[in-house]
Design a protein around this motif. Structure first.
Motif: not given
Length: 123
Positions: A25-46
């Protein structure tokens, strides 16, 4: 989590499975947070790329030297490291379950490997 293997081996079956479920459960929650952070970073770069002036090379260089992008990139690397450490805990719990003779849960949905790491990719 970071339980010792001795402590895991001494746990009852119910406690061991509960630890496995909680770690997953912790893995899935943290993976979701990491993927969300990665998408935000890509959006900021774009957004920075589109909002900048100059050629493609100049825009990319401006983004690469941005302190905000560098800070967020470091946060993303730290999140990935924490996610990897949690995955190790999950793997250790699964090994203890196998050592006890029970069939360990394998190939759970969403249990994908780190991109580009052939050692961790599934079959």
């Amino acid at each position: 989590m970071s339980l010792s293997t001795d402590a895991l081996y001494k746990m009852s079956d119910v406690e061991l499975l509960a630890a496995y479920v909680e770690a997953r459960r912790q893995f899935v929650e943290r993976k979701f947070a990491r993927d969300t952070h990665r998408a935000r970073l890509a959006w900021i770069r774009a957004k920075m790329f589109v909002g900048s002036s100059g050629g493609v090379t100049e825009r990319n260089m401006a983004i690469d030297v941005s302190e905000e992008i560098a800070r967020k990139g470091q946060e993303l690397r730290e999140m990935t490291r924490d996610l990897d450490l949690l995955k190790i805990d999950i793997d250790i719990i699964a090994i203890v379950i196998r050592l006890r003779g029970a069939s360990a849960p394998t190939g759970m949905p969403g249990d994908d490997a780190i991109e580009g790491d052939p050692e961790r990719e599934g079959p």
